[in-house]
Structure formats: structure tokens, C-alpha cells
Design a protein around this motif. Structure first.
Motif, PDB file in Angstrom:
ATOM      1  N   GLN A 261      -4.520  -7.354   8.688  1.00 19.99           N
ATOM      2  CA  GLN A 261      -4.294  -6.000   9.224  1.00 19.99           C
ATOM      3  C   GLN A 261      -4.832  -4.915   8.302  1.00 19.99           C
ATOM      4  O   GLN A 261      -4.718  -3.728   8.619  1.00 19.99           O
ATOM      5  CB  GLN A 261      -2.796  -5.776   9.435  1.00 19.99           C
ATOM      6  CG  GLN A 261      -2.152  -6.679  10.471  1.00 19.99           C
ATOM      7  CD  GLN A 261      -0.649  -6.481  10.517  1.00 19.99           C
ATOM      8  OE1 GLN A 261       0.056  -6.730   9.540  1.00 19.99           O
ATOM      9  NE2 GLN A 261      -0.149  -6.020  11.652  1.00 19.99           N
ATOM     10  N   ARG A 262      -5.406  -5.333   7.173  1.00 19.75           N
ATOM     11  CA  ARG A 262      -5.803  -4.344   6.160  1.00 19.75           C
ATOM     12  C   ARG A 262      -6.793  -3.317   6.680  1.00 19.75           C
ATOM     13  O   ARG A 262      -6.595  -2.101   6.505  1.00 19.75           O
ATOM     14  CB  ARG A 262      -6.384  -5.061   4.934  1.00 19.75           C
ATOM     15  CG  ARG A 262      -6.859  -4.092   3.849  1.00 19.75           C
ATOM     16  CD  ARG A 262      -7.462  -4.821   2.660  1.00 19.75           C
ATOM     17  NE  ARG A 262      -6.477  -5.655   1.991  1.00 19.75           N
ATOM     18  CZ  ARG A 262      -6.709  -6.250   0.817  1.00 19.75           C
ATOM     19  NH1 ARG A 262      -7.880  -6.104   0.214  1.00 19.75           N
ATOM     20  NH2 ARG A 262      -5.780  -6.983   0.258  1.00 19.75           N
TER      21      ARG A 262
ATOM     22  N   ASN B 242       7.210   9.677   0.661  1.00 21.19           N
ATOM     23  CA  ASN B 242       6.705   8.750  -0.350  1.00 21.19           C
ATOM     24  C   ASN B 242       6.917   7.342   0.217  1.00 21.19           C
ATOM     25  O   ASN B 242       7.992   6.776   0.102  1.00 21.19           O
ATOM     26  CB  ASN B 242       7.462   8.944  -1.667  1.00 21.19           C
ATOM     27  CG  ASN B 242       6.969   8.047  -2.762  1.00 21.19           C
ATOM     28  OD1 ASN B 242       5.899   7.438  -2.660  1.00 21.19           O
ATOM     29  ND2 ASN B 242       7.734   7.949  -3.836  1.00 21.19           N
ATOM     30  N   LEU B 243       5.874   6.814   0.858  1.00 16.25           N
ATOM     31  CA  LEU B 243       6.008   5.603   1.653  1.00 16.25           C
ATOM     32  C   LEU B 243       5.344   4.397   1.006  1.00 16.25           C
ATOM     33  O   LEU B 243       4.393   4.535   0.235  1.00 16.25           O
ATOM     34  CB  LEU B 243       5.376   5.822   3.035  1.00 16.25           C
ATOM     35  CG  LEU B 243       5.873   7.032   3.829  1.00 16.25           C
ATOM     36  CD1 LEU B 243       4.997   7.243   5.060  1.00 16.25           C
ATOM     37  CD2 LEU B 243       7.326   6.863   4.237  1.00 16.25           C
ATOM     38  N   ALA B 244       5.872   3.233   1.331  1.00 18.81           N
ATOM     39  CA  ALA B 244       5.247   1.970   0.938  1.00 18.81           C
ATOM     40  C   ALA B 244       5.154   1.092   2.180  1.00 18.81           C
ATOM     41  O   ALA B 244       6.121   0.986   2.944  1.00 18.81           O
ATOM     42  CB  ALA B 244       6.060   1.281  -0.147  1.00 18.81           C
TER      43      ALA B 244
ATOM     44  N   GLY C 266      -3.502   1.614  -3.214  1.00 17.58           N
ATOM     45  CA  GLY C 266      -3.317   0.189  -3.005  1.00 17.58           C
ATOM     46  C   GLY C 266      -4.644  -0.542  -3.060  1.00 17.58           C
ATOM     47  O   GLY C 266      -5.707   0.078  -3.171  1.00 17.58           O
ATOM     48  N   PRO C 267      -4.606  -1.870  -2.997  1.00 18.05           N
ATOM     49  CA  PRO C 267      -3.401  -2.697  -2.828  1.00 18.05           C
ATOM     50  C   PRO C 267      -2.660  -2.918  -4.139  1.00 18.05           C
ATOM     51  O   PRO C 267      -3.265  -2.958  -5.204  1.00 18.05           O
ATOM     52  CB  PRO C 267      -3.976  -4.016  -2.301  1.00 18.05           C
ATOM     53  CG  PRO C 267      -5.349  -4.083  -2.923  1.00 18.05           C
ATOM     54  CD  PRO C 267      -5.846  -2.672  -2.973  1.00 18.05           C
TER      55      PRO C 267
ATOM     56  N   TRP D 137       0.860  -1.191   0.000  1.00 12.88           N
ATOM     57  CA  TRP D 137       0.000   0.000   0.000  1.00 12.88           C
ATOM     58  C   TRP D 137       0.891   1.234   0.000  1.00 12.88           C
ATOM     59  O   TRP D 137       1.852   1.316   0.775  1.00 12.88           O
ATOM     60  CB  TRP D 137      -0.917   0.001   1.227  1.00 12.88           C
ATOM     61  CG  TRP D 137      -1.922  -1.115   1.192  1.00 12.88           C
ATOM     62  CD1 TRP D 137      -1.673  -2.453   1.315  1.00 12.88           C
ATOM     63  CD2 TRP D 137      -3.327  -0.988   0.987  1.00 12.88           C
ATOM     64  NE1 TRP D 137      -2.833  -3.164   1.206  1.00 12.88           N
ATOM     65  CE2 TRP D 137      -3.872  -2.292   1.013  1.00 12.88           C
ATOM     66  CE3 TRP D 137      -4.183   0.096   0.799  1.00 12.88           C
ATOM     67  CZ2 TRP D 137      -5.240  -2.539   0.838  1.00 12.88           C
ATOM     68  CZ3 TRP D 137      -5.551  -0.150   0.639  1.00 12.88           C
ATOM     69  CH2 TRP D 137      -6.064  -1.446   0.656  1.00 12.88           C
ATOM     70  N   GLY D 138       0.588   2.171  -0.879  1.00 11.98           N
ATOM     71  CA  GLY D 138       1.384   3.381  -0.985  1.00 11.98           C
ATOM     72  C   GLY D 138       0.771   4.528  -0.195  1.00 11.98           C
ATOM     73  O   GLY D 138      -0.444   4.580   0.030  1.00 11.98           O
TER      74      GLY D 138
END
Length: 255
Positions: free
Chosen positions: A217-218, A208-210, A243-244, A115-116
Motif C-alpha cells: 500500500q506504500r 501529529n499522526l502515525a 518515513g518509513p 509513516w509520520g
């Protein structure tokens, strides 16, 4: 006509997807791959084709269609475009050399998707809020009481202080958010940020995370993201979740 071997993904789903042939790579793991013409994907031809945006969009769309379809059906180790082998022997050597790593990756990624989360800061809005900071009020009052020479030096100091407080406020807010999201993820990665010219936005990308999220846990992760999205919006920070996706950022595969 000579052909190359092109890899899409390794999966635990054993059936053909989107006309991409599937071959048994290891017990219970299957490789989605195809053959592509050397005059289109060979080294020199590829350099030329990568400058053709229409060609690139077409082949990447085909690549992602196969990877996404595999992701819907099982755990996926995606290969980046373009992962190519000149001969079957090279391909088989790759499988032999990387069996331990690929099996480990499959076990690690089982049940997980990527997930971004891109984070943008409206620095002007945050700077307006910073003016109410006690440190800014104090130095502004000192400037108003000072002679012109000292006021000039204090004004430069004020500008530096404003930048420091800006960074402090952003890091504090995002640090709390990141701490919560990491609890709901198996892993995370901070990628490079993009300039305004690339994003087309007025605000500045600051993260800018992934995140690697297990299916169990979604819901927890998504709820936290939208909680922080609403909370930070009031402070001039905008979250852009996505995402996903296939977990590209969590697959370190040496060819």
C-alpha cells in the motif's frame, strides 16, 4: 564490572547487524541486544546521563542505527530506548511472559513500516478566508447596523463564531484527508501535538499522526499524501510527511 542487558529490536532476520549481537528468542525470531555497563546505564547513572545531550544523542543514534538496519532486512519489533534488564533471568522471564504478544505483533507488523504525518495550520491565512463565509458576512452587516451597545455584544459573538468556523474548516478538511489515508493503511495513531516553542514554526501543529503502512500500500499512501499536501496548502494547511520508520507507535510491549 557489572553489566545490564540492553534490547534494540526483535526481528525475523537472523544475522548480526552493526556489531549488535543477535540471539534466537523464539523459532524464526531473533533478538538484537547487547550488554552495557551498569555504571553508565544503571538507575542513578542513567538519570544523570539523560541530562547530558551529547551522551543521549550518541546512544540514541547507535540504537536507531541497529533498528533501522534490521528494518531494511526484515520485519521489526523495535524496543524503545532504553529497554534494560538487570539479569539474564529477568530477560528470559520477559521472553517467556511475552511470547504470545510478540509473535502476534510480528505477524501484525509483517511487511509494514511506520509513516509520520505532522499537520500545521496557518490560522491567519484560514481566518482571512473565513471572512468570506456567509455567516461572517451576515454578522458583520448586523454589527454595522447596530447601536454601540449591541455592536459590542455582536463583536464578541463574531469572535466566537470566527473561532468555531476556523475549527470547523480545519476539521472538515482534515477529516476528509484522514478518511482517505486510513483506507491505505493498516492502522493509525494520533499522537499529542507539539507547541510552537518545540517546533520552531510560526504556524500551529494541529495533528501529529502515525500510520502503519504495508509495503503493498506504500505507493498508494504516498500518492494520497502528496495529493492532499498540494490541495491543503492553498487553504493554509501544511503537511509534513516522514518515513518509513520502525513501527514504534504500534508496539505495545509490557516489560
Amino acid at each position: 564490572m557489572p553489566h545490564l542487558i540492553y534490547l534494540y529490536a526483535l526481528s525475523d532476520f537472523p544475522e548480526q547487524i552493526n556489531q549488535a549481537p543477535v540471539f534466537k528468542a523464539y523459532p524464526h525470531l531473533y533478538m538484537y541486544s547487547t550488554t552495557v555497563p551498569e555504571d553508565e546505564f544503571g538507575e542513578e547513572a542513567l538519570k544523570k546521563n539523560l541530562t547530558d545531550t551529547v551522551w543521549v544523542e550518541r546512544v540514541i543514534r547507535d540504537h536507531e542505527r541497529v533498528v533501522s538496519s534490521a528494518l531494511e532486512r526484515g520485519t521489526v519489533i523495535p524496543f524503545r530506548f532504553p529497554t534494560l534488564f538487570a539479569t539474564e533471568q529477568n530477560y528470559l522471564s520477559f521472553l517467556l511472559k511475552n511470547e504470545k504478544n510478540l509473535r502476534f505483533l510480528h505477524d501484525r507488523l509483517k511487511g509494514c513500516t511506520e509513516w509520520g504525518l505532522k499537520v500545521y495550520a496557518n490560522t491567519q491565512a484560514i481566518e482571512n478566508a473565513i471572512l468570506k463565509d456567509s455567516r461572517m458576512i451576515e454578522i458583520s452587516e448586523e454589527i454595522s447596523r447596530s447601536n454601540s451597545g449591541k455592536a459590542f455584544l455582536l463583536t464578541k459573538k463574531k469572535m466566537d463564531l470566527q473561532k468555531d468556523i476556523l475549527k470547523e474548516k480545519i476539521n472538515q478538511a482534515l477529516g476528509d484527508m484522514l478518511g482517505e489515508l486510513r483506507i491505505s493503511s493498516r492502522d493509525f495513531k494520533a499522537n499529542g501535538v507539539h507547541p510552537k516553542e518545540a517546533t520552531g514554526r510560526e504556524d500551529e501543529m494541529v495533528m501529529n499522526l502515525a500510520f502503519l503502512i504495508h509495503k503493498d500500500q506504500r505507493q498508494e499512501y504516498v500518492s494520497k499524501v502528496f495529493h492532499w499536501k498540494e490541495k491543503l496548502e492553498m487553504n493554509g494547511i501544511h503537511l509534513e510527511p516522514s518515513g518509513p520508520w520502525a513501527p514504534y507507535n504500534f508496539c505495545d510491549i509490557q516489560q
